[in-house]
Design an enzyme around this catalytic site. Structure first.
Site, mmCIF file in Angstrom:
data_model
loop_
_atom_site.group_PDB
_atom_site.id
_atom_site.type_symbol
_atom_site.label_atom_id
_atom_site.label_comp_id
_atom_site.label_asym_id
_atom_site.label_seq_id
_atom_site.Cartn_x
_atom_site.Cartn_y
_atom_site.Cartn_z
ATOM 1 N N SER A 160 -7.548 -1.959 75.179
ATOM 2 C CA SER A 160 -6.889 -2.855 74.248
ATOM 3 C C SER A 160 -6.988 -4.278 74.787
ATOM 4 O O SER A 160 -7.966 -4.641 75.427
ATOM 5 C CB SER A 160 -5.440 -2.419 74.055
ATOM 6 O OG SER A 160 -4.777 -3.233 73.115
ATOM 7 N N SER A 161 -5.978 -5.095 74.574
ATOM 8 C CA SER A 161 -6.013 -6.488 75.004
ATOM 9 C C SER A 161 -4.620 -7.091 74.880
ATOM 10 O O SER A 161 -3.808 -6.642 74.057
ATOM 11 C CB SER A 161 -6.983 -7.286 74.129
ATOM 12 O OG SER A 161 -6.854 -8.678 74.351
ATOM 13 N N TYR A 174 -9.306 -9.925 65.508
ATOM 14 C CA TYR A 174 -9.469 -9.255 66.802
ATOM 15 C C TYR A 174 -8.136 -8.730 67.322
ATOM 16 O O TYR A 174 -8.034 -7.568 67.746
ATOM 17 C CB TYR A 174 -10.089 -10.215 67.807
ATOM 18 C CG TYR A 174 -10.232 -9.613 69.196
ATOM 19 C CD1 TYR A 174 -11.179 -8.626 69.440
ATOM 20 C CD2 TYR A 174 -9.413 -10.028 70.237
ATOM 21 C CE1 TYR A 174 -11.306 -8.062 70.705
ATOM 22 C CE2 TYR A 174 -9.540 -9.473 71.506
ATOM 23 C CZ TYR A 174 -10.489 -8.498 71.737
ATOM 24 O OH TYR A 174 -10.603 -7.942 72.991
ATOM 25 N N LYS A 178 -6.873 -4.647 68.090
ATOM 26 C CA LYS A 178 -6.319 -4.121 69.336
ATOM 27 C C LYS A 178 -4.906 -3.580 69.130
ATOM 28 O O LYS A 178 -4.508 -2.594 69.774
ATOM 29 C CB LYS A 178 -6.339 -5.202 70.420
ATOM 30 C CG LYS A 178 -7.755 -5.616 70.823
ATOM 31 C CD LYS A 178 -8.594 -4.408 71.263
ATOM 32 C CE LYS A 178 -9.963 -4.793 71.752
ATOM 33 N NZ LYS A 178 -10.761 -3.633 72.214
#
Length: 290
Positions: A160-161, A174, A178
């Protein structure tokens, strides 16, 4: 070597996006622990570099590491990875209870990012990011369902982020992909509770091609976050003038791919068996919780 030195001996893992950056670092971490690997890559231009990576891992760590081309953004791509695993590894990685191939570890690392402000978002880029970052992992796990362990020893880790929770400008799409991946992580941890643990890690800036491709404007917006990231702050007294300049511009240092990979490796071990459905901090403290 002992089990403590090669704790993943006899395991089979799939790493998507394994040709560079965090994916390549994850592959090395797992291989160093004895795991046989399928390294997925998307672009034919990466065939040479990833073949070299696979050969080096096989030789250095005495494992079987092979590269396989499949587009994670194509609805048929993820299943071809599993089909390849069945054809390549069934004889050496058979589950004695089912008589089928056993896939022990899945690392959903492949991803794509386009930083776009609201007015610049396009349907084409929206669908590309969601297809690769969200649908691809779902279809890979779906294709692998019959081959996962039945004793909770399986390990699925999603990349993920911090973008999933921090609301960075220009990341409507984006960041959303995630966040969706984190949501699937929690759902899969329940659905697959008798088969595998499922966790996400949430890196911040990492010294990869993807982050290097971000704009100076985006990095300037990110600087305050990095300045307040505990492990991004370092003693600059021993840095060169050029290193100090880059450090000051960024607000701190970026993570190294091997640091994110180390956390993935930790989650793949036997000792992590009581951890599932979680988003694990892999960002030096940029995000303490989600």
């Amino acid at each position: 070597m002992s089990e403590s030195q090669r704790p993943l001996e006899g395991k089979l893992g799939i790493v998507t996006g394994g040709s560079r950056g965090i994916g390549a670092a994850i592959a090395e971490n797992l291989a160093s622990k004895g795991c046989d690997l399928i390294l997925n890559f998307t672009s034919p231009s990466s065939s040479g570099p990833i073949a070299a990576i696979a050969a080096n891992l096989s030789k250095t760590y005495n494992v079987e590491a092979v590269a396989f081309l499949a587009d994670m953004g194509d609805s048929k791509g993820p299943a071809t990875i599993v089909d390849f695993a069945v054809s390549q590894f069934t004889q050496t990685h058979t589950n004695p209870q089912t008589g089928l191939l056993q896939i022990d570890i899945i690392i959903n690392n492949a991803g794509v990012s386009y930083n776009r402000y609201i007015q610049d978002c396009t349907p084409e880029e929206f669908h590309k990011q969601y297809n690769i970052n969200v649908l691809g992992p779902l279809l890979l796990v779906q294709a692998a369902l019959s081959y996962l362990p039945h004793d909770r020893s399986g390990r699925i880790v999603n990349l993920s982020s911090v973008s999933a929770s921090q609301g960075f400008e220009a990341q409507s799409v984006y960041g959303g992909t995630k966040a969706a991946l984190d949501a699937m992580t929690r759902t899969w941890s329940r659905e697959l509770a008798e088969r595998a643990t499922v966790n996400s890690i949430n890196p911040g800036p990492v010294t990869t091609d993807m982050y290097a491709g971000t704009s100076l404007q985006f990095r300037e917006k990110l600087r305050p976050f990095i300045e307040h990231t505990p492990l991004a702050q370092m003693d600059t007294s021993k840095m060169s003038e050029e290193e100090k300049r880059k450090y000051k511009l960024a607000g701190g240092r970026e993570a190294y791919p091997k640091e994110a990979a180390g956390i993935v490796g930790m989650l793949c071990g036997k000792e992590s068996g009581w951890c599932t459905g979680s988003v694990i901090c892999a960002n030096g403290g940029m995000v303490f919780s989600t």
